[in-house]
Design a protein around this motif. Structure first.
Motif, PDB file in Angstrom:
ATOM      1  N   ALA A  43       0.234  -0.732   0.419  1.00 14.57           N
ATOM      2  CA  ALA A  43       0.044   0.012  -0.382  1.00 14.57           C
ATOM      3  C   ALA A  43       0.961   1.140   0.263  1.00 14.57           C
ATOM      4  O   ALA A  43       0.543   2.106  -0.603  1.00 14.57           O
ATOM      5  CB  ALA A  43      -1.168  -0.104   0.951  1.00 14.57           C
ATOM      6  N   TYR A  46       2.422   1.848  -3.651  1.00 16.28           N
ATOM      7  CA  TYR A  46       1.422   2.171  -4.201  1.00 16.28           C
ATOM      8  C   TYR A  46       0.820   3.613  -4.626  1.00 16.28           C
ATOM      9  O   TYR A  46       1.222   4.549  -4.967  1.00 16.28           O
ATOM     10  CB  TYR A  46      -0.588   1.461  -3.985  1.00 16.28           C
ATOM     11  CG  TYR A  46      -0.353   0.546  -4.369  1.00 16.28           C
ATOM     12  CD1 TYR A  46       0.424   0.086  -6.049  1.00 16.28           C
ATOM     13  CD2 TYR A  46      -0.583  -1.302  -3.928  1.00 16.28           C
ATOM     14  CE1 TYR A  46       0.465  -1.523  -6.028  1.00 16.28           C
ATOM     15  CE2 TYR A  46      -0.363  -1.820  -4.835  1.00 16.28           C
ATOM     16  CZ  TYR A  46      -0.703  -2.156  -5.504  1.00 16.28           C
ATOM     17  OH  TYR A  46      -0.844  -3.779  -6.069  1.00 16.28           O
ATOM     18  N   GLY A  49       3.744   5.683  -6.412  1.00 21.32           N
ATOM     19  CA  GLY A  49       3.512   5.174  -7.442  1.00 21.32           C
ATOM     20  C   GLY A  49       2.277   6.386  -7.820  1.00 21.32           C
ATOM     21  O   GLY A  49       1.704   6.080  -9.507  1.00 21.32           O
ATOM     22  N   ALA A  51      -1.074   5.939  -7.090  1.00 24.18           N
ATOM     23  CA  ALA A  51      -2.093   5.251  -6.811  1.00 24.18           C
ATOM     24  C   ALA A  51      -2.497   5.582  -5.762  1.00 24.18           C
ATOM     25  O   ALA A  51      -3.058   4.494  -5.444  1.00 24.18           O
ATOM     26  CB  ALA A  51      -1.781   3.505  -7.401  1.00 24.18           C
ATOM     27  N   ASP A  52      -2.977   7.049  -5.737  1.00 23.13           N
ATOM     28  CA  ASP A  52      -4.065   6.555  -3.612  1.00 23.13           C
ATOM     29  C   ASP A  52      -4.988   5.673  -4.066  1.00 23.13           C
ATOM     30  O   ASP A  52      -5.481   5.108  -2.471  1.00 23.13           O
ATOM     31  CB  ASP A  52      -4.436   7.786  -3.241  1.00 23.13           C
ATOM     32  CG  ASP A  52      -2.982   8.496  -4.060  1.00 23.13           C
ATOM     33  OD1 ASP A  52      -2.196   7.849  -3.085  1.00 23.13           O
ATOM     34  OD2 ASP A  52      -3.338   9.877  -3.689  1.00 23.13           O
ATOM     35  N   VAL A  54      -6.261   2.809  -4.777  1.00 29.41           N
ATOM     36  CA  VAL A  54      -5.576   1.756  -5.559  1.00 29.41           C
ATOM     37  C   VAL A  54      -4.917   1.048  -3.379  1.00 29.41           C
ATOM     38  O   VAL A  54      -4.818   0.064  -2.896  1.00 29.41           O
ATOM     39  CB  VAL A  54      -4.549   1.025  -5.892  1.00 29.41           C
ATOM     40  CG1 VAL A  54      -4.125  -0.584  -6.260  1.00 29.41           C
ATOM     41  CG2 VAL A  54      -4.627   0.799  -7.382  1.00 29.41           C
ATOM     42  N   ALA A  55      -3.934   1.814  -3.118  1.00 24.71           N
ATOM     43  CA  ALA A  55      -3.766   1.490  -2.011  1.00 24.71           C
ATOM     44  C   ALA A  55      -5.111   1.735  -0.955  1.00 24.71           C
ATOM     45  O   ALA A  55      -4.571   0.646   0.149  1.00 24.71           O
ATOM     46  CB  ALA A  55      -2.920   2.843  -1.497  1.00 24.71           C
ATOM     47  N   GLN A  58      -6.635  -1.243  -1.314  1.00 25.08           N
ATOM     48  CA  GLN A  58      -5.739  -2.369  -0.489  1.00 25.08           C
ATOM     49  C   GLN A  58      -5.526  -2.708   0.964  1.00 25.08           C
ATOM     50  O   GLN A  58      -5.577  -3.327   1.315  1.00 25.08           O
ATOM     51  CB  GLN A  58      -4.226  -2.447  -0.758  1.00 25.08           C
ATOM     52  CG  GLN A  58      -3.399  -2.808  -0.142  1.00 25.08           C
ATOM     53  CD  GLN A  58      -2.588  -4.016  -0.496  1.00 25.08           C
ATOM     54  OE1 GLN A  58      -2.530  -4.394  -2.111  1.00 25.08           O
ATOM     55  NE2 GLN A  58      -2.092  -4.873  -0.372  1.00 25.08           N
ATOM     56  N   TYR A 154      -3.797   2.204 -13.787  1.00 22.46           N
ATOM     57  CA  TYR A 154      -2.813   1.112 -12.691  1.00 22.46           C
ATOM     58  C   TYR A 154      -3.843  -0.251 -12.981  1.00 22.46           C
ATOM     59  O   TYR A 154      -4.203  -0.779 -12.222  1.00 22.46           O
ATOM     60  CB  TYR A 154      -4.365   2.005 -11.180  1.00 22.46           C
ATOM     61  CG  TYR A 154      -4.137   3.203 -11.111  1.00 22.46           C
ATOM     62  CD1 TYR A 154      -2.032   3.620 -10.798  1.00 22.46           C
ATOM     63  CD2 TYR A 154      -5.523   4.588 -11.065  1.00 22.46           C
ATOM     64  CE1 TYR A 154      -1.983   4.734 -10.287  1.00 22.46           C
ATOM     65  CE2 TYR A 154      -4.538   5.556 -10.863  1.00 22.46           C
ATOM     66  CZ  TYR A 154      -3.411   6.104 -10.505  1.00 22.46           C
ATOM     67  OH  TYR A 154      -2.710   7.048 -10.282  1.00 22.46           O
ATOM     68  N   PRO A 157      -1.670  -2.513 -10.637  1.00 20.96           N
ATOM     69  CA  PRO A 157      -1.735  -2.958  -9.987  1.00 20.96           C
ATOM     70  C   PRO A 157      -3.541  -3.576  -8.930  1.00 20.96           C
ATOM     71  O   PRO A 157      -3.314  -4.574  -8.551  1.00 20.96           O
ATOM     72  CB  PRO A 157      -1.861  -1.693  -9.258  1.00 20.96           C
ATOM     73  CG  PRO A 157      -0.846  -0.967 -10.280  1.00 20.96           C
ATOM     74  CD  PRO A 157      -1.191  -1.689 -11.196  1.00 20.96           C
TER      75      PRO A 157
END
Length: 182
Positions: A43, A46, A49, A51-52, A54-55, A58, A154, A157
Protein backbone atom coordinates in the motif's frame (compact mmCIF):
# COMPACT_ATOMS: atom_id res chain seq x y z
CA UNK A 1 19.38 10.26 -3.86
CA UNK A 2 15.93 11.73 -3.30
CA UNK A 3 13.63 10.94 -0.39
CA UNK A 4 11.11 9.31 -2.72
CA UNK A 5 13.75 6.90 -4.02
CA UNK A 6 14.89 6.06 -0.48
CA UNK A 7 11.27 5.40 0.55
CA UNK A 8 10.76 3.26 -2.55
CA UNK A 9 13.80 1.10 -1.78
CA UNK A 10 12.85 0.86 1.88
CA UNK A 11 9.24 -0.17 1.19
CA UNK A 12 10.34 -2.54 -1.57
CA UNK A 13 12.80 -4.24 0.77
CA UNK A 14 10.14 -4.58 3.47
CA UNK A 15 7.59 -5.97 0.98
CA UNK A 16 9.99 -8.49 -0.55
CA UNK A 17 11.55 -9.60 2.73
CA UNK A 18 8.22 -10.01 4.50
CA UNK A 19 6.70 -11.85 1.52
CA UNK A 20 9.63 -14.26 1.40
CA UNK A 21 9.38 -14.83 5.14
CA UNK A 22 5.60 -15.38 4.94
CA UNK A 23 6.04 -17.89 2.13
CA UNK A 24 8.91 -19.81 3.72
CA UNK A 25 7.92 -19.80 7.39
CA UNK A 26 6.74 -23.06 8.91
CA UNK A 27 4.72 -21.22 11.57
CA UNK A 28 1.34 -20.32 10.05
CA UNK A 29 0.46 -17.66 12.63
CA UNK A 30 3.70 -15.77 12.00
CA UNK A 31 3.16 -16.07 8.26
CA UNK A 32 -0.27 -14.48 8.54
CA UNK A 33 0.97 -11.59 10.67
CA UNK A 34 3.99 -10.99 8.43
CA UNK A 35 1.60 -10.98 5.48
CA UNK A 36 -0.05 -7.95 7.12
CA UNK A 37 3.32 -6.19 6.90
CA UNK A 38 3.65 -7.18 3.24
CA UNK A 39 0.27 -5.72 2.33
CA UNK A 40 0.93 -2.48 4.20
CA UNK A 41 4.30 -2.12 2.42
CA UNK A 42 2.54 -2.66 -0.92
CA UNK A 43 0.00 0.00 0.00
CA UNK A 44 2.90 2.35 0.72
CA UNK A 45 4.38 1.56 -2.68
CA UNK A 46 1.04 2.34 -4.31
CA UNK A 47 0.96 5.70 -2.53
CA UNK A 48 4.47 6.43 -3.80
CA UNK A 49 3.30 5.49 -7.30
CA UNK A 50 0.43 8.00 -6.98
CA UNK A 51 -2.16 5.21 -7.00
CA UNK A 52 -3.97 6.46 -3.92
CA UNK A 53 -7.25 4.74 -4.76
CA UNK A 54 -5.53 1.37 -5.15
CA UNK A 55 -3.61 1.93 -1.89
CA UNK A 56 -6.77 2.68 0.06
CA UNK A 57 -8.51 -0.28 -1.56
CA UNK A 58 -5.55 -2.47 -0.59
CA UNK A 59 -5.75 -1.44 3.05
CA UNK A 60 -9.53 -1.55 3.37
CA UNK A 61 -10.23 -4.77 1.48
CA UNK A 62 -7.14 -6.90 1.90
CA UNK A 63 -5.71 -5.87 5.24
CA UNK A 64 -9.04 -5.08 6.81
CA UNK A 65 -11.09 -7.90 5.40
CA UNK A 66 -9.30 -10.76 3.74
CA UNK A 67 -6.45 -11.18 6.21
CA UNK A 68 -8.84 -11.02 9.13
CA UNK A 69 -10.86 -13.73 7.39
CA UNK A 70 -7.73 -15.87 6.98
CA UNK A 71 -6.79 -15.27 10.60
CA UNK A 72 -10.23 -16.32 11.84
CA UNK A 73 -10.24 -19.36 9.57
CA UNK A 74 -6.86 -20.34 10.95
CA UNK A 75 -7.87 -19.79 14.55
CA UNK A 76 -11.17 -21.64 14.17
CA UNK A 77 -9.79 -24.64 12.33
CA UNK A 78 -9.13 -27.85 14.18
CA UNK A 79 -5.81 -28.45 15.88
CA UNK A 80 -5.44 -31.85 14.22
CA UNK A 81 -5.79 -30.33 10.74
CA UNK A 82 -3.18 -27.70 11.51
CA UNK A 83 -0.76 -30.30 12.85
CA UNK A 84 -1.13 -32.32 9.65
CA UNK A 85 -0.63 -29.20 7.54
CA UNK A 86 2.55 -28.28 9.41
CA UNK A 87 4.01 -31.78 9.26
CA UNK A 88 3.46 -32.25 5.54
CA UNK A 89 6.83 -31.89 3.94
CA UNK A 90 6.93 -33.00 0.34
CA UNK A 91 9.50 -32.71 -2.37
CA UNK A 92 9.31 -29.75 -4.71
CA UNK A 93 8.38 -32.03 -7.61
CA UNK A 94 6.20 -35.04 -6.92
CA UNK A 95 3.57 -37.00 -8.80
CA UNK A 96 0.80 -35.37 -6.76
CA UNK A 97 1.90 -31.92 -7.89
CA UNK A 98 2.22 -32.80 -11.58
CA UNK A 99 -1.25 -31.54 -12.64
CA UNK A 100 -0.73 -28.25 -10.82
CA UNK A 101 2.72 -27.81 -12.34
CA UNK A 102 1.39 -28.59 -15.83
CA UNK A 103 -1.44 -26.08 -15.44
CA UNK A 104 0.95 -23.44 -14.11
CA UNK A 105 3.31 -24.03 -17.05
CA UNK A 106 0.43 -23.86 -19.53
CA UNK A 107 -0.81 -20.63 -17.95
CA UNK A 108 2.70 -19.19 -18.16
CA UNK A 109 2.97 -20.08 -21.87
CA UNK A 110 -0.43 -18.51 -22.61
CA UNK A 111 0.50 -15.40 -20.64
CA UNK A 112 3.79 -14.96 -22.50
CA UNK A 113 1.99 -15.55 -25.82
CA UNK A 114 -0.57 -12.86 -25.00
CA UNK A 115 2.11 -10.38 -23.96
CA UNK A 116 4.05 -10.81 -27.20
CA UNK A 117 1.05 -10.92 -29.57
CA UNK A 118 -1.19 -8.28 -28.01
CA UNK A 119 -0.96 -4.85 -29.57
CA UNK A 120 -2.17 -2.94 -26.53
CA UNK A 121 -1.09 0.46 -27.84
CA UNK A 122 -3.49 0.28 -30.78
CA UNK A 123 -6.64 -0.67 -28.88
CA UNK A 124 -9.35 1.96 -29.29
CA UNK A 125 -10.19 2.30 -25.61
CA UNK A 126 -6.50 2.78 -24.77
CA UNK A 127 -6.22 5.53 -27.40
CA UNK A 128 -9.35 7.17 -26.00
CA UNK A 129 -7.97 6.99 -22.46
CA UNK A 130 -4.64 8.49 -23.51
CA UNK A 131 -6.36 11.37 -25.23
CA UNK A 132 -8.61 11.85 -22.19
CA UNK A 133 -7.29 14.22 -19.54
CA UNK A 134 -5.88 12.04 -16.77
CA UNK A 135 -6.26 14.71 -14.14
CA UNK A 136 -9.38 14.66 -12.04
CA UNK A 137 -11.07 18.02 -11.86
CA UNK A 138 -13.96 18.87 -9.52
CA UNK A 139 -16.43 19.13 -12.39
CA UNK A 140 -15.36 15.84 -14.02
CA UNK A 141 -17.46 12.71 -13.68
CA UNK A 142 -15.64 10.79 -10.95
CA UNK A 143 -16.87 7.32 -11.91
CA UNK A 144 -15.63 7.70 -15.48
CA UNK A 145 -12.24 8.86 -14.24
CA UNK A 146 -11.88 5.97 -11.82
CA UNK A 147 -12.89 3.46 -14.49
CA UNK A 148 -10.53 4.87 -17.11
CA UNK A 149 -7.62 5.12 -14.67
CA UNK A 150 -8.20 1.59 -13.37
CA UNK A 151 -8.21 0.16 -16.88
CA UNK A 152 -5.19 2.12 -18.15
CA UNK A 153 -2.85 3.62 -15.63
CA UNK A 154 -3.47 1.28 -12.67
CA UNK A 155 -4.32 -1.93 -14.55
CA UNK A 156 -1.27 -3.91 -13.40
CA UNK A 157 -1.69 -3.14 -9.67
CA UNK A 158 -5.42 -3.73 -9.97
CA UNK A 159 -4.91 -7.16 -11.54
CA UNK A 160 -2.14 -8.06 -9.08
CA UNK A 161 -4.47 -7.25 -6.20
CA UNK A 162 -7.26 -9.32 -7.76
CA UNK A 163 -4.94 -12.34 -8.06
CA UNK A 164 -3.87 -11.82 -4.45
CA UNK A 165 -7.53 -11.73 -3.42
CA UNK A 166 -8.17 -15.00 -5.24
CA UNK A 167 -5.21 -16.65 -3.51
CA UNK A 168 -6.40 -15.32 -0.14
CA UNK A 169 -9.89 -16.70 -0.68
CA UNK A 170 -8.57 -20.11 -1.73
CA UNK A 171 -6.23 -20.17 1.26
CA UNK A 172 -8.99 -19.17 3.67
CA UNK A 173 -11.31 -21.80 2.24
CA UNK A 174 -8.58 -24.45 2.50
CA UNK A 175 -7.77 -23.60 6.11
CA UNK A 176 -11.38 -23.37 7.21
CA UNK A 177 -12.74 -26.54 5.64
CA UNK A 178 -13.61 -29.44 7.89
CA UNK A 179 -12.74 -32.95 6.89
CA UNK A 180 -13.45 -36.19 8.66
CA UNK A 181 -9.91 -37.36 8.04
CA UNK A 182 -7.13 -34.77 8.03
Amino acid sequence: MSLVRVLFYFLSFIAIASALYAASSKNLVRSIFVFFVTLFALAGLYVLGLADFVAVTQVVIYVGGILVLILFAFMLSGKETLNVLQKQEEKLFSLKKLPALLLAGLFFVVLINIIFKADADNLQWVKDAVSFKNEITPNAVMIDNIGINLMTRYLLPFEAISILLLMALVGAAHLSRKEGKA
